[in-house]
Design an enzyme around this catalytic site. Sequence first.
Site, PDB file in Angstrom:
ATOM      1  N   ASP A  84      22.155 -61.813  16.086  1.00 54.23           N
ATOM      2  CA  ASP A  84      23.010 -60.641  16.319  1.00 54.23           C
ATOM      3  C   ASP A  84      22.727 -59.626  15.205  1.00 54.23           C
ATOM      4  O   ASP A  84      23.009 -59.888  14.035  1.00 54.23           O
ATOM      5  CB  ASP A  84      24.471 -61.120  16.287  1.00 54.23           C
ATOM      6  CG  ASP A  84      25.460 -60.019  16.627  1.00 54.23           C
ATOM      7  OD1 ASP A  84      25.144 -58.833  16.408  1.00 54.23           O
ATOM      8  OD2 ASP A  84      26.566 -60.365  17.089  1.00 54.23           O
ATOM      9  N   HIS A  85      22.187 -58.480  15.600  1.00 51.50           N
ATOM     10  CA  HIS A  85      21.755 -57.486  14.607  1.00 51.50           C
ATOM     11  C   HIS A  85      22.924 -56.831  13.874  1.00 51.50           C
ATOM     12  O   HIS A  85      22.746 -56.142  12.873  1.00 51.50           O
ATOM     13  CB  HIS A  85      20.886 -56.418  15.293  1.00 51.50           C
ATOM     14  CG  HIS A  85      19.807 -55.864  14.404  1.00 51.50           C
ATOM     15  ND1 HIS A  85      19.925 -55.816  13.035  1.00 51.50           N
ATOM     16  CD2 HIS A  85      18.587 -55.351  14.690  1.00 51.50           C
ATOM     17  CE1 HIS A  85      18.837 -55.279  12.518  1.00 51.50           C
ATOM     18  NE2 HIS A  85      17.997 -54.999  13.500  1.00 51.50           N
TER      19      HIS A  85
END
Length: 241
Positions: free
Chosen positions: A213-214
């Site tokens: 998850d950026h």
Amino acid sequence: LLPWPKVDFAKFGPIERKELGRIKKISGANLMRNAVMIPAVTNHDDADITELEAFRVQLNKEHEKSGIKVTMLAFLIKACVAALKKFPEFNSSLDGDALIVKHYWHIGFAADTPNGLVVPVIKHADQKGILQISQEMAELAKKAREGKLGPADMSGATFTISSLGGIGGRYFTPIINAPEVAILGVCKSQMEPKWDGKQFVPRLMLPLSLTWDHRVIDGAAAARFNAYLGQILADFRRVLL
Ligand code: CAO
């Protein structure tokens, strides 16, 4: 968004209507949310598991009579726990503007069943050995195939592994199991020629695909996580360092 296309397929040829089962309906809604709402990126890498696979085969010979089958997935769970400890943001969840970092390591593993995909969880994987994890995994996978997993068997994961290693393929992009922030996809290992500085030597290489998850993790951390995971899988003595 455009409305979903509605087509009268029967106009084009014979069709059959099959209602989705309960698991497919539930997992479908979750996958849809996770795929759409998480800015996810996948890093691919390879780990040299030549020695580890030889060790696994040897362990299975030693434990032939016990009925326990030591699996590559059990080693992957332990290696991931080591990597999650070194990179704690991978063992976290987002809560608004805060990050909840968990000091427990429960590892989910995707299990394919006749009714669809389920994710049983090995609790406290950090406190368990390879034999215990292998045994628990076999029991949970059996329960999964028989449709007997309870909510407690499938909750609390801090990180998930999805292994297609027993089936095939090279790399894929797994979808994060929210509220987790990363997932590891594993494909089938293959013998490959590797340059050792002087010559090409045959090495057993395991393809790894880490989706993250950026909002929580960045590309450099993901590359470091994969590199570290590769080091552990190549030589488990490194978890002692
Ligand atoms: N590379 C090469 N071979 C592998 C391997 C790998 N990475 N991982 C496992 N294998 C081999 C094993 O050696 C074993 O071979 P033998 O039968 O000759 O001993 C065979 O594949 C089966 O492996 P296993 O019994 O160890 O099972 P597993 O640990 O790989 O998998 C489970 C267990 C429950 C994860 C699996 O049955 C399953 O459901 N996998 C599918 C998961 C899935 O669908 N993921 C996708 C989710 S996204 O839709």
